[in-house]
Design an enzyme around this catalytic site. Sequence first.
Site, PDB file in Angstrom:
ATOM      1  N   LYS A 177     -42.405 -55.885 -26.842  1.00 11.76           N
ATOM      2  CA  LYS A 177     -41.713 -56.633 -27.897  1.00 11.76           C
ATOM      3  C   LYS A 177     -42.183 -58.079 -27.993  1.00 11.76           C
ATOM      4  O   LYS A 177     -42.245 -58.640 -29.096  1.00 11.76           O
ATOM      5  CB  LYS A 177     -40.205 -56.566 -27.699  1.00 11.76           C
ATOM      6  CG  LYS A 177     -39.681 -57.337 -26.503  1.00 11.76           C
ATOM      7  CD  LYS A 177     -38.179 -57.284 -26.439  1.00 11.76           C
ATOM      8  CE  LYS A 177     -37.657 -58.016 -25.210  1.00 11.76           C
ATOM      9  NZ  LYS A 177     -37.970 -59.443 -25.192  1.00 11.76           N
ATOM     10  N   THR A 178     -42.520 -58.695 -26.858  1.00 12.50           N
ATOM     11  CA  THR A 178     -42.980 -60.087 -26.893  1.00 12.50           C
ATOM     12  C   THR A 178     -44.280 -60.200 -27.677  1.00 12.50           C
ATOM     13  O   THR A 178     -44.468 -61.123 -28.472  1.00 12.50           O
ATOM     14  CB  THR A 178     -43.173 -60.631 -25.461  1.00 12.50           C
ATOM     15  OG1 THR A 178     -41.957 -60.491 -24.739  1.00 12.50           O
ATOM     16  CG2 THR A 178     -43.588 -62.086 -25.483  1.00 12.50           C
TER      17      THR A 178
ATOM     18  N   ASP B 172     -34.867 -63.285 -30.423  1.00 14.66           N
ATOM     19  CA  ASP B 172     -35.211 -62.385 -29.313  1.00 14.66           C
ATOM     20  C   ASP B 172     -33.945 -62.052 -28.524  1.00 14.66           C
ATOM     21  O   ASP B 172     -32.995 -62.838 -28.493  1.00 14.66           O
ATOM     22  CB  ASP B 172     -36.234 -63.081 -28.407  1.00 14.66           C
ATOM     23  CG  ASP B 172     -36.869 -62.119 -27.406  1.00 14.66           C
ATOM     24  OD1 ASP B 172     -36.750 -60.888 -27.586  1.00 14.66           O
ATOM     25  OD2 ASP B 172     -37.491 -62.608 -26.443  1.00 14.66           O
ATOM     26  N   GLU B 173     -33.937 -60.898 -27.871  1.00 13.63           N
ATOM     27  CA  GLU B 173     -32.803 -60.467 -27.022  1.00 13.63           C
ATOM     28  C   GLU B 173     -31.479 -60.584 -27.781  1.00 13.63           C
ATOM     29  O   GLU B 173     -30.487 -61.127 -27.289  1.00 13.63           O
ATOM     30  CB  GLU B 173     -32.744 -61.306 -25.727  1.00 13.63           C
ATOM     31  CG  GLU B 173     -34.026 -61.316 -24.917  1.00 13.63           C
ATOM     32  CD  GLU B 173     -34.301 -59.997 -24.185  1.00 13.63           C
ATOM     33  OE1 GLU B 173     -33.585 -59.006 -24.441  1.00 13.63           O
ATOM     34  OE2 GLU B 173     -35.248 -59.959 -23.388  1.00 13.63           O
TER      35      GLU B 173
ATOM     36  N   GLN C 164     -30.114 -52.607 -22.813  1.00 20.42           N
ATOM     37  CA  GLN C 164     -30.290 -53.685 -21.848  1.00 20.42           C
ATOM     38  C   GLN C 164     -29.293 -54.817 -22.074  1.00 20.42           C
ATOM     39  O   GLN C 164     -29.534 -55.961 -21.685  1.00 20.42           O
ATOM     40  CB  GLN C 164     -31.724 -54.217 -21.907  1.00 20.42           C
ATOM     41  CG  GLN C 164     -32.764 -53.181 -21.510  1.00 20.42           C
ATOM     42  CD  GLN C 164     -34.165 -53.759 -21.409  1.00 20.42           C
ATOM     43  OE1 GLN C 164     -34.445 -54.609 -20.570  1.00 20.42           O
ATOM     44  NE2 GLN C 164     -35.063 -53.313 -22.266  1.00 20.42           N
TER      45      GLN C 164
ATOM     46  N   ARG D 116     -37.530 -51.611 -14.288  1.00 25.10           N
ATOM     47  CA  ARG D 116     -38.378 -52.696 -13.787  1.00 25.10           C
ATOM     48  C   ARG D 116     -39.580 -52.123 -13.031  1.00 25.10           C
ATOM     49  O   ARG D 116     -40.560 -52.827 -12.807  1.00 25.10           O
ATOM     50  CB  ARG D 116     -37.620 -53.609 -12.805  1.00 25.10           C
ATOM     51  CG  ARG D 116     -36.388 -54.348 -13.333  1.00 25.10           C
ATOM     52  CD  ARG D 116     -36.608 -55.051 -14.622  1.00 25.10           C
ATOM     53  NE  ARG D 116     -36.245 -54.213 -15.745  1.00 25.10           N
ATOM     54  CZ  ARG D 116     -36.656 -54.394 -16.992  1.00 25.10           C
ATOM     55  NH1 ARG D 116     -37.469 -55.375 -17.290  1.00 25.10           N
ATOM     56  NH2 ARG D 116     -36.280 -53.585 -17.964  1.00 25.10           N
TER      57      ARG D 116
END
Length: 777
Positions: A33-34, A225-226, A256, A614
Amino acid sequence: MQKYIDQLNEAQREPVLQKDGPMIIIAGAGSGKTRVLTIRIAYLMAQGVDAFNILALTFTNKAAKEMKKRISDIVGSSEAKNLWMGTFHSVFARILRSEADKLGYPSNFTIYDTQDSVRLISAIIKEMQLDRDVYKPKQVLGRISSYKNSLITVKAYFNNPELQEADAMSKKPRLGEIYQNYVERCFKAGAMDFDDLLLKTNELLNRFPDVLAKYQDRFRYILVDEYQDTNHSQYLIVRALSDRFQNICVVGDDAQSIYAFRGANINNILNFQKDYDNVKTFRLEQNYRSTKNIVEAANTIIDKNKTKLDKIVWTANDFGPKIKVHRSMTDAEEGRFVASTIWDEKMNKQMINGQFAILYRTNAQSRAMEDALRKRDIPYRIYGGLSFYQRKEIKDVLCYLRLVINPKDEEALIRVINYPARGIGDTTVEKLTVAANHYKRSIFEVMQNIDKIDLKLNGPTKQRLQDFVTMIQSFQVINENQDAFIMADHVAKKTGLVQELKKDATPEGIQRIENIEELLNGIKDFTEGQKEVDGARGALSEFLEDVALATDLDKDTGDDDRVALMTIHLAKGLEFPYVFIVGMEEDLFPSAMSMSTRSELEEERRLFYVALTRAEHQAYLTYAQSRYRWGKLTDSEPSRFINEIDSQYIEYLSGEETNYRYKPMIDADIFGDVDKSKLRLSKPVGGAPPKYVTDNEPKSNLSVRKLKPMGNAPAAAGANLFDGNLTAGSTVMHERFGKGQIVSLEGVGADRKAEIKFEVGGIKKLLLRFAKLDIIN
């Protein structure tokens, strides 16, 4: 520009090329996504959108810097500098400084940090002559913070009888007055706290339509973002700024959303499509980070949540190894398993320390992991917190214990002489220090002779000093014939440390209590382990020596190649080849404090999803059958989350599926054969498939766990096997002390001893009938 777009897959390319209109990018873990956000901003600039008209909001400065650097590489640093990009607080502080006069603030207003706010609230509580045990400053600040983030101003508070009644019911009827005084004092001082940066931005945009129009025209393209981590205040600001052009792009993953305790509202992302017309939805579902086993196992977990957006995360990566589940008898054994596994993986696969991460639900769990890693001489770094033995409450207890052993330890004495508060102020301590230097004696000796020295102290102060001396001396008497655990438990209670910490009911206060509990657990484990060391009795002096050695090894050497230890909340956004998720037990993970409602339990499940995703290559789930809680061994139950993973993705270590705690002590053959067709199968805890043990299987599957011999009983057969193999010069590995070399052997049978020089901890003499040694060569 085109070469960057060509690097994207089809799912990533579509949202980058979608220039106008509201859009949501549902981005699964590890889906890039970044990269998508970065290239989308660069693409907008390439399409002629002025950098000054783009607003990008992130949740960390690190994320903002990383994105801006990547954009600079694509479009050049001079243009990238014109972007409005940063955290919510940094961007809105910039706006408020430009418009501060409209709200009556100077443009150079001060931003109070948490310590500033707590000090101010403390002063207000004192001036109002309120009981600090009822109106705890940190607790009051937390309440005020939640009000501000929910846009409950002072006026709104006093117009809401339900809020006032709730505070009265919690025995804080004057909380509204404190809130009002706090806001007035901040305003008078020309200061805003962190929550004000959001609250005052909302006020600015709502009270001044011309200001809102100005920034709506400036920010024609907004990217967030987020988005799943936004709170109500942030949500309203974004809605207001994007209302005119509606060129808003939000990126996030509902799976998340793990910050509800900070006020994050998952409904912001779940309801995005209802907030705007003609929303275009894009899904980034290909995971580039993890193996198939990890991705598909994570999917089976998050599918159990009812509140979620539809998406199917997948990966083209290899299947990779299965998720390994390990059960230990105790939390100390769990730590030793993790440390030895890291050691083995490093040796066998030439891995480095930085490729391993240990994740836990609470900070207190780091203690067992730290102890085990130090014994193996594996360097590590604690993220988001101090090393366990460096935390304030732990150092306070250790300083009391140091005084028991050595009352001349002035650093320890000065730290704890007035904590918990006992009316011995700084002026008194200064007088004691001057007298100690004059007479060339320790402060403690001066206190012992306080009646013989004229320090111009009043009677009550002298009595308090004498009471402190008496308390330490009483501890010394008890210490003469008690072990370290009994001593530490007594000191923690009798000094009032535990009672003092119990007064603080904030999450931080509860965590400090848990940390002291964990320290006592570690001391109990230490005293039990000392039983196998010849001549040791688990005394306090032995423990403090062990801790002193441990903290020396823990000092930062500037080496970045370290195992990462952190809570799962801090791990969000990070990735590691090997991840250990420890403490997978009911009431620990999921937390006992987060299981009263379905929404709380679903947040815990999302937290587990974050932890598992992770891992790039290998994930370990570990749990203990028992943990020490305040020095008492209590049984633990495996976490329900282990059972929620489809069994095809799991590998149980050490015959997990059959190795139950109870082992039969009689031969099952005496009961005759069993007709299996009449058996009703049930799935064991942990999700392992049912398994029958028959006479045709190897007898090793039926072996009874070795029991430790007691007293002077003959040594177990296994110990006799060592006798012929152990010689002076043999290299051995011990579970607690690590690697060492045998210096000498003495005695016979049950009294046989080995003097071993360990790489960490020096020379120790061990009784072989107790020692758990593995011969290396």
